[in-house]
Motif scaffolding. Structure first.
Motif, PDB file in Angstrom:
ATOM      1  N   SER A 250       0.818  -1.217   0.000  1.00  0.00           N
ATOM      2  CA  SER A 250       0.000   0.000   0.000  1.00  0.00           C
ATOM      3  C   SER A 250       0.852   1.267   0.000  1.00  0.00           C
ATOM      4  O   SER A 250       0.447   2.300  -0.543  1.00  0.00           O
ATOM      5  CB  SER A 250      -0.933   0.003   1.217  1.00  0.00           C
ATOM      6  OG  SER A 250      -0.183  -0.024   2.427  1.00  0.00           O
ATOM      7  N   GLU A 251       2.046   1.193   0.588  1.00  0.00           N
ATOM      8  CA  GLU A 251       2.909   2.379   0.657  1.00  0.00           C
ATOM      9  C   GLU A 251       3.486   2.777  -0.697  1.00  0.00           C
ATOM     10  O   GLU A 251       4.075   3.848  -0.843  1.00  0.00           O
ATOM     11  CB  GLU A 251       4.053   2.141   1.646  1.00  0.00           C
ATOM     12  CG  GLU A 251       3.655   2.153   3.109  1.00  0.00           C
ATOM     13  CD  GLU A 251       3.053   0.828   3.562  1.00  0.00           C
ATOM     14  OE1 GLU A 251       2.579   0.760   4.708  1.00  0.00           O
ATOM     15  OE2 GLU A 251       3.073  -0.147   2.781  1.00  0.00           O
ATOM     16  N   MET A 252       3.334   1.904  -1.704  1.00  0.00           N
ATOM     17  CA  MET A 252       3.811   2.249  -3.047  1.00  0.00           C
ATOM     18  C   MET A 252       2.987   3.382  -3.660  1.00  0.00           C
ATOM     19  O   MET A 252       3.487   4.162  -4.465  1.00  0.00           O
ATOM     20  CB  MET A 252       3.702   1.034  -3.968  1.00  0.00           C
ATOM     21  CG  MET A 252       4.705  -0.062  -3.716  1.00  0.00           C
ATOM     22  SD  MET A 252       4.394  -1.421  -4.867  1.00  0.00           S
ATOM     23  CE  MET A 252       5.907  -2.368  -4.697  1.00  0.00           C
ATOM     24  N   CYS A 253       1.726   3.451  -3.275  1.00  0.00           N
ATOM     25  CA  CYS A 253       0.800   4.386  -3.899  1.00  0.00           C
ATOM     26  C   CYS A 253       1.182   5.831  -3.563  1.00  0.00           C
ATOM     27  O   CYS A 253       1.309   6.186  -2.393  1.00  0.00           O
ATOM     28  CB  CYS A 253      -0.628   4.098  -3.440  1.00  0.00           C
ATOM     29  SG  CYS A 253      -1.872   5.064  -4.302  1.00  0.00           S
ATOM     30  N   GLY A 254       1.372   6.632  -4.600  1.00  0.00           N
ATOM     31  CA  GLY A 254       1.664   8.040  -4.397  1.00  0.00           C
ATOM     32  C   GLY A 254       3.139   8.385  -4.333  1.00  0.00           C
ATOM     33  O   GLY A 254       3.482   9.562  -4.180  1.00  0.00           O
ATOM     34  N   LEU A 255       4.027   7.389  -4.432  1.00  0.00           N
ATOM     35  CA  LEU A 255       5.457   7.694  -4.449  1.00  0.00           C
ATOM     36  C   LEU A 255       5.834   8.411  -5.745  1.00  0.00           C
ATOM     37  O   LEU A 255       5.109   8.357  -6.736  1.00  0.00           O
ATOM     38  CB  LEU A 255       6.283   6.409  -4.317  1.00  0.00           C
ATOM     39  CG  LEU A 255       6.183   5.653  -2.993  1.00  0.00           C
ATOM     40  CD1 LEU A 255       7.099   4.421  -3.011  1.00  0.00           C
ATOM     41  CD2 LEU A 255       6.555   6.536  -1.817  1.00  0.00           C
ATOM     42  N   GLU A 256       6.995   9.054  -5.752  1.00  0.00           N
ATOM     43  CA  GLU A 256       7.438   9.792  -6.930  1.00  0.00           C
ATOM     44  C   GLU A 256       8.040   8.829  -7.952  1.00  0.00           C
ATOM     45  O   GLU A 256       9.239   8.856  -8.244  1.00  0.00           O
ATOM     46  CB  GLU A 256       8.467  10.847  -6.528  1.00  0.00           C
ATOM     47  CG  GLU A 256       7.905  11.931  -5.620  1.00  0.00           C
ATOM     48  CD  GLU A 256       8.973  12.924  -5.199  1.00  0.00           C
ATOM     49  OE1 GLU A 256      10.060  12.485  -4.767  1.00  0.00           O
ATOM     50  OE2 GLU A 256       8.730  14.123  -5.314  1.00  0.00           O
ATOM     51  N   TRP A 257       7.198   7.990  -8.517  1.00  0.00           N
ATOM     52  CA  TRP A 257       7.703   6.941  -9.418  1.00  0.00           C
ATOM     53  C   TRP A 257       8.346   7.514 -10.674  1.00  0.00           C
ATOM     54  O   TRP A 257       9.279   6.920 -11.218  1.00  0.00           O
ATOM     55  CB  TRP A 257       6.582   5.976  -9.768  1.00  0.00           C
ATOM     56  CG  TRP A 257       6.192   5.106  -8.614  1.00  0.00           C
ATOM     57  CD1 TRP A 257       5.033   5.142  -7.900  1.00  0.00           C
ATOM     58  CD2 TRP A 257       6.991   4.080  -8.001  1.00  0.00           C
ATOM     59  NE1 TRP A 257       5.048   4.214  -6.883  1.00  0.00           N
ATOM     60  CE2 TRP A 257       6.239   3.543  -6.927  1.00  0.00           C
ATOM     61  CE3 TRP A 257       8.263   3.558  -8.256  1.00  0.00           C
ATOM     62  CZ2 TRP A 257       6.715   2.511  -6.116  1.00  0.00           C
ATOM     63  CZ3 TRP A 257       8.744   2.544  -7.440  1.00  0.00           C
ATOM     64  CH2 TRP A 257       7.976   2.034  -6.388  1.00  0.00           C
ATOM     65  N   GLY A 258       7.869   8.640 -11.141  1.00  0.00           N
ATOM     66  CA  GLY A 258       8.491   9.254 -12.310  1.00  0.00           C
ATOM     67  C   GLY A 258       9.937   9.636 -12.033  1.00  0.00           C
ATOM     68  O   GLY A 258      10.840   9.366 -12.838  1.00  0.00           O
ATOM     69  N   ARG A 259      10.171  10.272 -10.902  1.00  0.00           N
ATOM     70  CA  ARG A 259      11.547  10.648 -10.527  1.00  0.00           C
ATOM     71  C   ARG A 259      12.403   9.416 -10.268  1.00  0.00           C
ATOM     72  O   ARG A 259      13.570   9.350 -10.686  1.00  0.00           O
ATOM     73  CB  ARG A 259      11.521  11.524  -9.270  1.00  0.00           C
ATOM     74  CG  ARG A 259      12.897  11.898  -8.746  1.00  0.00           C
ATOM     75  CD  ARG A 259      12.820  12.728  -7.486  1.00  0.00           C
ATOM     76  NE  ARG A 259      12.229  12.014  -6.367  1.00  0.00           N
ATOM     77  CZ  ARG A 259      12.892  11.133  -5.609  1.00  0.00           C
ATOM     78  NH1 ARG A 259      14.161  10.824  -5.869  1.00  0.00           N
ATOM     79  NH2 ARG A 259      12.279  10.552  -4.599  1.00  0.00           N
ATOM     80  N   LEU A 260      11.834   8.423  -9.568  1.00  0.00           N
ATOM     81  CA  LEU A 260      12.586   7.205  -9.282  1.00  0.00           C
ATOM     82  C   LEU A 260      12.959   6.474 -10.565  1.00  0.00           C
ATOM     83  O   LEU A 260      14.063   5.929 -10.694  1.00  0.00           O
ATOM     84  CB  LEU A 260      11.764   6.286  -8.369  1.00  0.00           C
ATOM     85  CG  LEU A 260      11.459   6.848  -6.971  1.00  0.00           C
ATOM     86  CD1 LEU A 260      10.557   5.885  -6.208  1.00  0.00           C
ATOM     87  CD2 LEU A 260      12.742   7.102  -6.191  1.00  0.00           C
ATOM     88  N   TYR A 261      12.039   6.477 -11.525  1.00  0.00           N
ATOM     89  CA  TYR A 261      12.322   5.849 -12.823  1.00  0.00           C
ATOM     90  C   TYR A 261      13.501   6.533 -13.504  1.00  0.00           C
ATOM     91  O   TYR A 261      14.433   5.873 -13.986  1.00  0.00           O
ATOM     92  CB  TYR A 261      11.077   5.925 -13.695  1.00  0.00           C
ATOM     93  CG  TYR A 261      11.265   5.427 -15.110  1.00  0.00           C
ATOM     94  CD1 TYR A 261      11.255   4.061 -15.403  1.00  0.00           C
ATOM     95  CD2 TYR A 261      11.450   6.331 -16.160  1.00  0.00           C
ATOM     96  CE1 TYR A 261      11.425   3.609 -16.709  1.00  0.00           C
ATOM     97  CE2 TYR A 261      11.617   5.889 -17.464  1.00  0.00           C
ATOM     98  CZ  TYR A 261      11.605   4.523 -17.727  1.00  0.00           C
ATOM     99  OH  TYR A 261      11.785   4.075 -19.014  1.00  0.00           O
ATOM    100  N   GLU A 262      13.469   7.852 -13.544  1.00  0.00           N
ATOM    101  CA  GLU A 262      14.551   8.600 -14.186  1.00  0.00           C
ATOM    102  C   GLU A 262      15.893   8.338 -13.511  1.00  0.00           C
ATOM    103  O   GLU A 262      16.924   8.232 -14.165  1.00  0.00           O
ATOM    104  CB  GLU A 262      14.231  10.103 -14.142  1.00  0.00           C
ATOM    105  CG  GLU A 262      13.198  10.550 -15.141  1.00  0.00           C
ATOM    106  CD  GLU A 262      13.666  10.377 -16.568  1.00  0.00           C
ATOM    107  OE1 GLU A 262      14.832  10.712 -16.876  1.00  0.00           O
ATOM    108  OE2 GLU A 262      12.866   9.898 -17.395  1.00  0.00           O
ATOM    109  N   GLU A 263      15.865   8.206 -12.201  1.00  0.00           N
ATOM    110  CA  GLU A 263      17.106   8.068 -11.442  1.00  0.00           C
ATOM    111  C   GLU A 263      17.662   6.652 -11.432  1.00  0.00           C
ATOM    112  O   GLU A 263      18.883   6.459 -11.407  1.00  0.00           O
ATOM    113  CB  GLU A 263      16.862   8.534 -10.004  1.00  0.00           C
ATOM    114  CG  GLU A 263      18.135   8.737  -9.193  1.00  0.00           C
ATOM    115  CD  GLU A 263      17.881   9.518  -7.911  1.00  0.00           C
ATOM    116  OE1 GLU A 263      18.774   9.492  -7.041  1.00  0.00           O
ATOM    117  OE2 GLU A 263      16.813  10.141  -7.789  1.00  0.00           O
TER     118      GLU A 263
END
Length: 389
Positions: A250-263
């Motif tokens: 559940s804690e995955m929801c709302g994370l900055e996945w776009g930034r994490l993907y780029e990094e």
């Protein structure tokens, strides 16, 4: 911009030819086909999303003879109008008159429009509406749309952006990301907070693809006949996250996945090892911020600040300080173990408790527990210099 006040249009007039698209959650047409209830720049129908309280309130207001507020229409030409403001209220009474939902009568019994007493039906249908018909340039109308007082639920950021940059690009984006019947929504919901009808998935897709410059991006792509770039990038981020973290938490929801993907997406990860590490960290009682676990793992399990590891409580610190200080005074050395082995004036200094910090003897990241037996008090200078060693 020219405005004309209309006070002779009734609910019956608006509901003549009313069409509601159940699949997309949109009120489409009314006023014998003359009125477009939801132009492409308008948000989806949301009054039913709170269990129907708002749409029922609209009907109760009509039955009691209460005004339901100003409505604003845009005059496209002599035969066509568009709703600028009021589509939620219009869709509510249109849905009710066409038996899409029920209200409760004075006895608490649910009643659809077709089951109401004739006098109550007449009350609703004969209710007159206060409408301003507006004529002006597109930019004038869009600017007014941004600034007028929107009745009911205020527009969110993306709903405003859709209005400002309306066109084929927005239309296609809403068809893909704002359609509650899209089979991908359940998967997206594991990573993105919000609902389709409030444009959150569309907003997040644009945010990721534009690197945060949504307005500029929508302006540049406004006339595009496809949303391939946004759709591809959004799916790439979601697919990458789901392939690295095979466990859905559940804690995955709302994370900055776009930034994490780029990094991090250019690094290789072993999903099985990632899963094992995730379970280990989730079961650790000393971790206070589970949301930080995912970036902590992606970054090589180095930055413990992401986890907000539980610190020693005051009772533990007082107990350890007292024991260390007693031993230090007996031996004639500093109660900071690092000062005691030094060669400066602090070698025999007894620090006050307020001048010391609690530290893990064995760092948490190396398996050390946040417990009294793994606690030592160091002067603030040495504690900060020690870091994670």
């Amino acid at each position: 911009m020219k405005t004309t006040l209309k006070t002779n249009i009734t609910v019956k007039d608006i509901c003549d030819g009313f069409v509601y698209n159940e699949l997309e959650g949109k009120g489409l047409f009314g006023l014998s086909g003359k009125l477009t209830i939801q132009p492409e720049y308008q948000r989806n129908y949301i009054y039913a999303s709170d269990g129907g309280k708002k749409e029922v309130a609209v009907i109760e207001s009509l039955l009691k003879g209460y005004p339901i507020g100003l409505l604003y229409f845009v005059k496209v030409n002599n035969d066509k109008l568009e709703v600028l403001d009021g589509q939620q209220r219009i869709t509510s009474f249109g849905r009710f008159v066409t038996d899409k939902f029920a209200t409760k009568d004075e006895n608490g019994m649910e009643q659809y429009f077709s089951g109401l007493a004739v006098n109550k039906q007449r009350t609703i249908l004969k209710s007159t509406l206060t409408i301003y018909e507006c004529e002006g340039t597109e930019s004038e109308i869009k600017e007014w749309f941004k600034t007028i007082n929107i009745a009911g639920v205020p527009l969110n950021e993306q709903e405003l952006l859709n209005a400002v940059y309306s066109g084929p690009f927005v239309t296609l984006g809403k068809e893909e990301f704002s359609n509650s019947q899209n089979s991908n929504i359940q998967k997206w919901s594991a990573y993105v907070k919000g609902t389709a009808n409030r444009q959150e998935f569309w907003h997040r897709a644009l945010d990721w693809a534009s690197k945060g410059e949504i307005g500029d991006y929508m302006s540049r792509h406004r006339k595009d006949k496809n949303i391939n770039e946004v759709k591809t990038y959004f799916n790439s981020v979601i697919d990458w996250a789901s392939s690295v973290f095979t466990d859905v938490e559940s804690e995955m929801c709302g994370l900055e996945w776009g930034r994490l993907y780029e990094e991090y997406h250019k690094q290789s990860y072993n999903p099985a090892k990632i899963s094992a590490k995730l379970h280990e960290l989730y079961s650790d009682p000393y971790i206070k911020n589970r949301k930080g676990i995912f970036e902590y793992i992606l970054g090589g399990s180095i930055d413990t600040k992401l986890l907000n590891v539980r610190v020693f409580d005051d009772a533990t610190k007082k107990s350890v300080y007292a024991a260390q200080t007693k031993t230090a005074k007996t031996k004639g050395i500093s109660n900071c173990s690092h000062c005691a082995i030094g060669h400066d004036a602090n070698k025999e200094k007894i620090w006050n408790a307020t001048d010391m910090d609690a530290d893990h003897v064995t760092a948490w990241s190396k398996g050390g527990a946040t417990a009294a037996k793994n606690c030592e008090m160091l002067c603030k200078t040495h504690n900060r210099a020690k870091g994670n060693r």
